[in-house]
Design a protein around this motif. Structure first.
Motif, PDB file in Angstrom:
ATOM      1  N   THR A 154       0.814  -1.209   0.000  1.00  0.00           N
ATOM      2  CA  THR A 154       0.000   0.000   0.000  1.00  0.00           C
ATOM      3  C   THR A 154       0.850   1.262   0.000  1.00  0.00           C
ATOM      4  N   SER A 155       0.381   2.267  -0.739  1.00  0.00           N
ATOM      5  CA  SER A 155       1.061   3.567  -0.763  1.00  0.00           C
ATOM      6  C   SER A 155       0.324   4.596   0.088  1.00  0.00           C
ATOM      7  N   ASP A 156      -0.803   4.184   0.690  1.00  0.00           N
ATOM      8  CA  ASP A 156      -1.581   5.093   1.532  1.00  0.00           C
ATOM      9  C   ASP A 156      -0.878   5.267   2.882  1.00  0.00           C
ATOM     10  N   PRO A 157      -0.524   6.499   3.260  1.00  0.00           N
ATOM     11  CA  PRO A 157       0.241   6.719   4.496  1.00  0.00           C
ATOM     12  C   PRO A 157      -0.449   6.171   5.744  1.00  0.00           C
ATOM     13  N   ALA A 158      -1.767   6.348   5.850  1.00  0.00           N
ATOM     14  CA  ALA A 158      -2.486   5.875   7.030  1.00  0.00           C
ATOM     15  C   ALA A 158      -2.436   4.353   7.129  1.00  0.00           C
ATOM     16  N   ARG A 159      -2.616   3.679   6.010  1.00  0.00           N
ATOM     17  CA  ARG A 159      -2.576   2.214   6.012  1.00  0.00           C
ATOM     18  C   ARG A 159      -1.140   1.711   6.190  1.00  0.00           C
ATOM     19  N   GLN A 160      -0.186   2.442   5.631  1.00  0.00           N
ATOM     20  CA  GLN A 160       1.213   2.074   5.818  1.00  0.00           C
ATOM     21  C   GLN A 160       1.582   2.058   7.301  1.00  0.00           C
ATOM     22  N   LYS A 161       1.100   3.044   8.032  1.00  0.00           N
ATOM     23  CA  LYS A 161       1.404   3.157   9.463  1.00  0.00           C
ATOM     24  C   LYS A 161       1.024   1.873  10.197  1.00  0.00           C
ATOM     25  N   HIS A 162      -0.156   1.368   9.936  1.00  0.00           N
ATOM     26  CA  HIS A 162      -0.611   0.148  10.613  1.00  0.00           C
ATOM     27  C   HIS A 162       0.088  -1.090  10.062  1.00  0.00           C
ATOM     28  N   ALA A 163       0.331  -1.121   8.756  1.00  0.00           N
ATOM     29  CA  ALA A 163       1.020  -2.265   8.159  1.00  0.00           C
ATOM     30  C   ALA A 163       2.437  -2.403   8.707  1.00  0.00           C
ATOM     31  N   LEU A 164       3.114  -1.291   8.891  1.00  0.00           N
ATOM     32  CA  LEU A 164       4.471  -1.314   9.435  1.00  0.00           C
ATOM     33  C   LEU A 164       4.460  -1.798  10.885  1.00  0.00           C
ATOM     34  N   LYS A 165       3.442  -1.402  11.638  1.00  0.00           N
ATOM     35  CA  LYS A 165       3.309  -1.889  13.013  1.00  0.00           C
ATOM     36  C   LYS A 165       3.138  -3.406  13.037  1.00  0.00           C
ATOM     37  N   LEU A 166       2.401  -3.929  12.061  1.00  0.00           N
ATOM     38  CA  LEU A 166       2.190  -5.374  11.998  1.00  0.00           C
ATOM     39  C   LEU A 166       3.511  -6.093  11.719  1.00  0.00           C
ATOM     40  N   ILE A 167       4.305  -5.546  10.810  1.00  0.00           N
ATOM     41  CA  ILE A 167       5.629  -6.128  10.544  1.00  0.00           C
ATOM     42  C   ILE A 167       6.457  -6.144  11.826  1.00  0.00           C
ATOM     43  N   GLU A 168       6.471  -5.017  12.523  1.00  0.00           N
ATOM     44  CA  GLU A 168       7.268  -4.908  13.749  1.00  0.00           C
ATOM     45  C   GLU A 168       6.798  -5.883  14.826  1.00  0.00           C
ATOM     46  N   THR A 169       5.496  -6.171  14.851  1.00  0.00           N
ATOM     47  CA  THR A 169       4.970  -7.151  15.806  1.00  0.00           C
ATOM     48  C   THR A 169       5.598  -8.522  15.575  1.00  0.00           C
ATOM     49  N   PHE A 170       5.691  -8.926  14.312  1.00  0.00           N
ATOM     50  CA  PHE A 170       6.256 -10.241  13.993  1.00  0.00           C
ATOM     51  C   PHE A 170       7.779 -10.255  14.046  1.00  0.00           C
ATOM     52  N   MET A 171       8.395  -9.076  14.092  1.00  0.00           N
ATOM     53  CA  MET A 171       9.852  -9.018  14.107  1.00  0.00           C
ATOM     54  C   MET A 171      10.419  -8.793  15.505  1.00  0.00           C
ATOM     55  N   GLN A 172       9.586  -8.847  16.536  1.00  0.00           N
ATOM     56  CA  GLN A 172      10.109  -8.770  17.896  1.00  0.00           C
ATOM     57  C   GLN A 172      11.036  -9.960  18.134  1.00  0.00           C
ATOM     58  N   THR A 173      12.070  -9.756  18.934  1.00  0.00           N
ATOM     59  CA  THR A 173      13.094 -10.780  19.125  1.00  0.00           C
ATOM     60  C   THR A 173      12.518 -12.128  19.527  1.00  0.00           C
TER      61      THR A 173
END
Length: 450
Positions: free
Chosen positions: A349-368
């Motif tokens: 997605t190129s939508d900034p609002a949706r990107q914000k949540h999508a990036l949070k989801l990535i970070e959730t799965f990338m916790q140590t």
């Protein structure tokens, strides 16, 4: 006279009673009026009829507001549904995935996640769906997609995904293993976030070989069978032969960046194959094998002394390996090369609002801890250094991997590589099938690329 006086008194009394009754009714009416909400303006008492006075005093009818009305009238937060295209190995049915999705949705109550499964490869792969949807139905494109690292460069160069540079938590990016960072980078940009890693290495039978064969000359002098997948994929060079070729010092492109056959490196590789054939260390059957797991049962049964195995397979079957030891894939000059593979999160997605949540989801799965748990449950290599050391502890195999990962490179995916890979694969087949000498096979490969 007396009768007249009684009549006057009776008449006066009757008039007095009527007047008093009327006054009482009027007072009663005014009293009733006073129970109404005040108008904010005094009304002068006078001959105005009572009904008119009541009409003036009557307030505008309006229902009383309640707490529920107040709540419902307030704007409610919009629920965003993130769409993720994933593969069979990454499904909501997995306990770990379901747990992380639940945690994410709890922390982000206005966000829901829907996962749609795509094939890992072929026409129904996520990459092909991205390509077709962008042209004919962009509205169905996901917010995030999980891609094979081999597909990542194509998705990036076709502008199907968004860059991740400076968008994710820096501590996560800085904590990536160097091999993982290579897998996620395309043209100097972070195109995907790797969450698992795999690669092939040598495994040998310690009852037949005492010292790890590091060089091709060690393999030839061992007299032990060395079998590896030589068929390749889709008529292109497989990981094993590509590792051999690059370890011989091959350069894949010329000074202008165009694909080239490194004649010296290819000749060294083909000479090694010819000598191994002559000594019956390898045989033509390896041209029927595309993947290392196809020879795994032969190794376990003792039919093969040396072969290639993925880290995933080794970790899965490790308890069965009483007389086996891992090692680097033998090389020409002692500088081994491993072809790394894995899976990445890519932002669509190129939508900034949706990107914000999508990036949070990535970070959730990338916790140590999540990255470490994922690797342990999936029998793969974690991509964060902190997760790697959490899994490795003081295990000798993980110590071997920590060193061997320094030799990992991504599957090449530059323009012209497919044609180069086919030319190299044909040369390998010609020598192993004894259809051409190494020198002639090199000449044919050069001609095929021109």
């Amino acid at each position: 006279m007396e009768k007249q006086m009684k009549a006057i008194i009776f008449s006066s009394a009757k008039h007095f009673i009527v007047t008093l009754t009327a006054a009482f009714i009027g007072l009663l009416s005014i009293g009733c009026q006073s129970t109404q909400a005040p108008t904010g303006e005094l009304t002068q008492v006078g001959p105005t009829p009572i009904s008119t006075a009541i009409s003036v005093a009557q307030p505008t009818s309006r229902p009383l507001s309640t707490a529920a009305d107040t709540i419902s009238s307030q704007p409610q937060p919009t629920v965003i549904t993130l769409t993720v295209w994933a593969t069979e190995g990454f499904t909501p049915q997995s306990d770990l995935v379901a747990e992380q999705l639940s945690n994410f949705e709890t922390d982000n109550p206005n966000v829901k996640v829907k996962i749609h499964l795509k094939n890992s490869s072929g026409q129904a792969s996520a990459l092909n769906y991205l390509r077709s949807a962008k042209e004919v139905a962009p509205g169905v494109l996901p917010d995030l997609v999980i891609l094979d690292t081999g597909d990542l460069p194509y998705a990036w160069r076709e502008n199907l995904i968004q860059p991740l540079n400076d968008k994710l938590d820096r501590t996560i990016v800085q904590d990536l293993l160097p091999a993982a960072l290579k897998l996620g980078a395309v043209d100097g940009q972070l195109a995907g976030m790797p969450f698992e890693l795999d690669l092939e290495h040598l495994v040998y039978n310690t009852t037949l070989i005492t010292d790890t064969p590091l060089l091709w000359t060690d393999v030839l002098s061992s007299g032990v069978s060395y079998q590896f997948p030589a068929k390749g994929r889709a008529k292109q060079l497989g990981d094993a032969s590509l590792s051999h070729y690059v370890s011989a010092g091959a350069r894949l492109v010329n000074e202008e960046g165009a694909a080239k056959v490194d004649e010296a490196a290819l000749l060294d590789t083909l000479n090694f194959y010819q000598h191994a054939l002559e000594q019956e260390i390898i045989n033509a059957d390896i041209l029927n094998v595309s993947e290392s797991y196809e020879q795994w049962e032969q190794f376990l049964s003792g039919e093969i002394g040396m072969t290639h195995v993925s880290a995933h397979r080794y970790l899965t079957d490790r308890r069965m390996l009483s007389n086996a030891r891992p090692g680097a894939i033998p090389s020409a000059k002692g500088a081994p090369v491993a072809i790394g593979h894995g899976w990445v999160f890519a932002l669509v997605t190129s939508d900034p609002a949706r990107q914000k949540h999508a990036l949070k989801l990535i970070e959730t799965f990338m916790q140590t801890d999540v990255n470490a748990n994922w690797a342990t449950r999936s029998a793969v290599i974690p991509t964060r250094q902190s997760a790697f050391y959490l899994v490795a502890n003081d295990d000798p195999y993980w110590l071997f991997l920590s060193n061997y990962l320094q030799a990992a490179i991504p599957q090449p995916a530059f323009e012209g590589f497919d044609q180069l890979s086919r030319a190299l694969q044909q040369a390998v087949e010609q020598v192993i099938n004894k259809e051409a000498s190494p020198d002639k096979a090199v000449q044919n490969a050069v001609a095929d690329l021109e």
